[in-house]
Design a protein around this motif. Structure first.
Motif, PDB file in Angstrom:
ATOM      1  N   LEU A 166       0.783  -1.237   0.000  1.00 27.14           N
ATOM      2  CA  LEU A 166       0.000   0.000   0.000  1.00 27.14           C
ATOM      3  C   LEU A 166       0.812   1.281   0.000  1.00 27.14           C
ATOM      4  CD1 LEU A 166      -2.538  -1.041   2.786  1.00 27.14           C
ATOM      5  CD2 LEU A 166      -2.918  -1.086   0.316  1.00 27.14           C
ATOM      6  N   PHE A 167       2.046   1.232   0.487  1.00 21.34           N
ATOM      7  CA  PHE A 167       2.780   2.463   0.764  1.00 21.34           C
ATOM      8  C   PHE A 167       3.923   2.692  -0.215  1.00 21.34           C
ATOM      9  CE2 PHE A 167       1.229   0.670   4.795  1.00 21.34           C
ATOM     10  CZ  PHE A 167       0.343   1.674   5.156  1.00 21.34           C
ATOM     11  N   THR A 168       4.099   3.955  -0.607  1.00 22.72           N
ATOM     12  CA  THR A 168       5.194   4.328  -1.509  1.00 22.72           C
ATOM     13  C   THR A 168       6.473   4.538  -0.700  1.00 22.72           C
ATOM     14  OG1 THR A 168       4.813   6.696  -1.277  1.00 22.72           O
ATOM     15  CG2 THR A 168       3.575   5.548  -3.028  1.00 22.72           C
ATOM     16  N   VAL A 169       7.583   4.665  -1.411  1.00 18.12           N
ATOM     17  CA  VAL A 169       8.868   4.939  -0.768  1.00 18.12           C
ATOM     18  C   VAL A 169       8.771   6.228   0.052  1.00 18.12           C
ATOM     19  CG1 VAL A 169      11.288   5.532  -1.195  1.00 18.12           C
ATOM     20  CG2 VAL A 169      10.223   3.707  -2.499  1.00 18.12           C
ATOM     21  N   GLY A 170       8.180   7.262  -0.532  1.00 16.82           N
ATOM     22  CA  GLY A 170       8.068   8.539   0.165  1.00 16.82           C
ATOM     23  C   GLY A 170       7.235   8.437   1.430  1.00 16.82           C
ATOM     24  N   GLN A 171       6.137   7.691   1.366  1.00 13.01           N
ATOM     25  CA  GLN A 171       5.278   7.534   2.547  1.00 13.01           C
ATOM     26  C   GLN A 171       6.018   6.790   3.662  1.00 13.01           C
ATOM     27  OE1 GLN A 171       2.100   5.601   0.369  1.00 13.01           O
ATOM     28  NE2 GLN A 171       0.728   7.344   0.722  1.00 13.01           N
ATOM     29  N   ILE A 179      18.494  -0.713   1.318  1.00 19.14           N
ATOM     30  CA  ILE A 179      18.171  -1.999   1.956  1.00 19.14           C
ATOM     31  C   ILE A 179      17.456  -2.938   0.979  1.00 19.14           C
ATOM     32  CG2 ILE A 179      18.242  -1.096   4.309  1.00 19.14           C
ATOM     33  CD1 ILE A 179      15.201  -1.174   4.366  1.00 19.14           C
ATOM     34  N   ASP A 180      16.816  -2.386  -0.039  1.00 25.12           N
ATOM     35  CA  ASP A 180      16.248  -3.224  -1.102  1.00 25.12           C
ATOM     36  C   ASP A 180      17.390  -3.782  -1.954  1.00 25.12           C
ATOM     37  OD1 ASP A 180      14.695  -4.477  -3.033  1.00 25.12           O
ATOM     38  OD2 ASP A 180      13.901  -2.615  -3.879  1.00 25.12           O
ATOM     39  N   ASP A 181      18.343  -2.927  -2.334  1.00 24.19           N
ATOM     40  CA  ASP A 181      19.486  -3.389  -3.142  1.00 24.19           C
ATOM     41  C   ASP A 181      20.278  -4.471  -2.428  1.00 24.19           C
ATOM     42  OD1 ASP A 181      18.761  -1.549  -5.088  1.00 24.19           O
ATOM     43  OD2 ASP A 181      20.287  -0.080  -4.516  1.00 24.19           O
ATOM     44  N   HIS A 182      20.372  -4.393  -1.097  1.00 23.92           N
ATOM     45  CA  HIS A 182      21.087  -5.391  -0.298  1.00 23.92           C
ATOM     46  C   HIS A 182      20.193  -6.589   0.052  1.00 23.92           C
ATOM     47  CE1 HIS A 182      24.147  -2.261   0.293  1.00 23.92           C
ATOM     48  NE2 HIS A 182      24.946  -3.257   0.621  1.00 23.92           N
ATOM     49  N   GLN A 183      18.974  -6.596  -0.474  1.00 27.97           N
ATOM     50  CA  GLN A 183      18.003  -7.675  -0.264  1.00 27.97           C
ATOM     51  C   GLN A 183      17.720  -7.920   1.214  1.00 27.97           C
ATOM     52  OE1 GLN A 183      19.778 -10.923  -2.444  1.00 27.97           O
ATOM     53  NE2 GLN A 183      19.148 -10.080  -4.403  1.00 27.97           N
ATOM     54  N   VAL A 184      17.669  -6.831   1.977  1.00 27.80           N
ATOM     55  CA  VAL A 184      17.324  -6.928   3.387  1.00 27.80           C
ATOM     56  C   VAL A 184      15.808  -6.838   3.525  1.00 27.80           C
ATOM     57  CG1 VAL A 184      17.601  -5.868   5.665  1.00 27.80           C
ATOM     58  CG2 VAL A 184      19.550  -5.982   4.097  1.00 27.80           C
ATOM     59  N   VAL A 185      15.209  -5.821   2.907  1.00 24.70           N
ATOM     60  CA  VAL A 185      13.750  -5.701   2.800  1.00 24.70           C
ATOM     61  C   VAL A 185      13.472  -5.311   1.360  1.00 24.70           C
ATOM     62  CG1 VAL A 185      11.664  -4.510   3.557  1.00 24.70           C
ATOM     63  CG2 VAL A 185      13.492  -4.970   5.207  1.00 24.70           C
ATOM     64  N   GLN A 243       7.310  -5.130  -2.864  1.00 25.50           N
ATOM     65  CA  GLN A 243       6.708  -5.474  -4.145  1.00 25.50           C
ATOM     66  C   GLN A 243       6.857  -4.280  -5.081  1.00 25.50           C
ATOM     67  OE1 GLN A 243       2.739  -7.256  -3.590  1.00 25.50           O
ATOM     68  NE2 GLN A 243       3.279  -7.366  -1.425  1.00 25.50           N
ATOM     69  N   ARG A 244       6.569  -4.489  -6.352  1.00 21.76           N
ATOM     70  CA  ARG A 244       6.638  -3.404  -7.334  1.00 21.76           C
ATOM     71  C   ARG A 244       5.266  -3.185  -7.945  1.00 21.76           C
ATOM     72  NH1 ARG A 244      11.798  -0.878  -8.265  1.00 21.76           N
ATOM     73  NH2 ARG A 244      13.287  -2.179  -7.145  1.00 21.76           N
ATOM     74  N   SER A 245       4.960  -1.919  -8.195  1.00 19.83           N
ATOM     75  CA  SER A 245       3.713  -1.573  -8.886  1.00 19.83           C
ATOM     76  C   SER A 245       3.876  -1.948 -10.355  1.00 19.83           C
ATOM     77  CB  SER A 245       3.443  -0.077  -8.750  1.00 19.83           C
ATOM     78  OG  SER A 245       4.380   0.657  -9.531  1.00 19.83           O
ATOM     79  N   PRO A 246       2.773  -1.960 -11.115  1.00 19.41           N
ATOM     80  CA  PRO A 246       2.915  -2.248 -12.555  1.00 19.41           C
ATOM     81  C   PRO A 246       3.900  -1.299 -13.247  1.00 19.41           C
ATOM     82  CG  PRO A 246       0.615  -2.363 -11.908  1.00 19.41           C
ATOM     83  CD  PRO A 246       1.375  -1.852 -10.720  1.00 19.41           C
ATOM     84  N   GLY A 247       4.058  -0.087 -12.715  1.00 20.80           N
ATOM     85  CA  GLY A 247       5.005   0.876 -13.278  1.00 20.80           C
ATOM     86  C   GLY A 247       6.422   0.715 -12.759  1.00 20.80           C
ATOM     87  N   GLY A 248       6.648  -0.278 -11.888  1.00 21.06           N
ATOM     88  CA  GLY A 248       7.986  -0.554 -11.382  1.00 21.06           C
ATOM     89  C   GLY A 248       8.349   0.186 -10.105  1.00 21.06           C
ATOM     90  N   GLN A 249       7.401   0.916  -9.509  1.00 21.61           N
ATOM     91  CA  GLN A 249       7.695   1.634  -8.269  1.00 21.61           C
ATOM     92  C   GLN A 249       7.560   0.704  -7.071  1.00 21.61           C
ATOM     93  OE1 GLN A 249       4.806   4.817  -8.564  1.00 21.61           O
ATOM     94  NE2 GLN A 249       6.372   6.226  -9.282  1.00 21.61           N
ATOM     95  N   ARG A 250       8.407   0.929  -6.084  1.00 26.59           N
ATOM     96  CA  ARG A 250       8.358   0.120  -4.864  1.00 26.59           C
ATOM     97  C   ARG A 250       7.064   0.424  -4.107  1.00 26.59           C
ATOM     98  NH1 ARG A 250      13.661   1.667  -5.655  1.00 26.59           N
ATOM     99  NH2 ARG A 250      15.234   0.035  -5.384  1.00 26.59           N
ATOM    100  N   ARG A 251       6.444  -0.643  -3.596  1.00 24.88           N
ATOM    101  CA  ARG A 251       5.241  -0.518  -2.766  1.00 24.88           C
ATOM    102  C   ARG A 251       5.422  -1.419  -1.550  1.00 24.88           C
ATOM    103  NH1 ARG A 251       4.405   3.309  -5.382  1.00 24.88           N
ATOM    104  NH2 ARG A 251       2.593   3.829  -6.641  1.00 24.88           N
ATOM    105  N   TYR A 252       5.296  -0.824  -0.369  1.00 25.88           N
ATOM    106  CA  TYR A 252       5.555  -1.529   0.878  1.00 25.88           C
ATOM    107  C   TYR A 252       4.259  -1.917   1.585  1.00 25.88           C
ATOM    108  CZ  TYR A 252      10.294   0.261   0.378  1.00 25.88           C
ATOM    109  OH  TYR A 252      11.552   0.541  -0.094  1.00 25.88           O
ATOM    110  N   SER A 253       4.283  -3.081   2.219  1.00 21.78           N
ATOM    111  CA  SER A 253       3.173  -3.538   3.048  1.00 21.78           C
ATOM    112  C   SER A 253       3.435  -3.129   4.499  1.00 21.78           C
ATOM    113  CB  SER A 253       3.045  -5.058   2.964  1.00 21.78           C
ATOM    114  OG  SER A 253       4.180  -5.663   3.581  1.00 21.78           O
ATOM    115  N   ARG A 254       2.418  -3.248   5.343  1.00 23.52           N
ATOM    116  CA  ARG A 254       2.607  -2.977   6.771  1.00 23.52           C
ATOM    117  C   ARG A 254       3.656  -3.924   7.352  1.00 23.52           C
ATOM    118  NH1 ARG A 254      -3.158  -3.594   7.821  1.00 23.52           N
ATOM    119  NH2 ARG A 254      -2.459  -5.033   9.419  1.00 23.52           N
TER     120      ARG A 254
END
Length: 108
Positions: A12-17, A32-38, A41-52
């Motif tokens: 539900l949440f964007t990087v900025g949020q 931390i995404d590049d280091h595969q720590v957390v 998911q990615r939106s259809p446009g390729g943007q990171r979307r975070y869950s709670r």
């Protein structure tokens, strides 16, 4: 009906949020995404979307980094926590099966 906000794994949440919520830099979240720590998911446009769930995991990462741990060490800790949770689930399932067999009145 289950709403997306009810699902802790709904992205539900964007990087900025997330950066605003946790008071961290967006570059930190990307690192931390590049280091595969957390890895969100990615939106259809390729943007990171975070869950709670992922936001909670990021909070753990921030705490561990504040304690002086490196990202590779944190990633390993998270991997081990996941493995332990899997083994615990398997053990509980096996214990449940054994109990069911014992209650079935089989030979003793």
């Amino acid at each position: 009906m289950k709403l997306p906000m009810d699902d802790e794994h709904a992205a539900l949440f964007t990087v900025g949020q997330v950066a605003d919520m946790l008071q961290v830099r967006q570059a930190f979240l990307r690192r931390i995404d590049d280091h595969q720590v957390v890895s969100p998911q990615r939106s259809p446009g390729g943007q990171r979307r975070y869950s709670r769930h992922e936001v909670g995991r990021i909070q753990q990462v921030v705490t561990m980094m504040d304690e002086g741990m490196t990202l590779p060490a944190i990633r390993r800790i998270i991997e081990l926590q996941h493995e332990l949770a899997e083994l615990t689930r398997e053990r509980d399932e096996l214990a449940r099966r054994l109990d069911a067999l014992g209650e079935g009145g089989g030979p003793r």
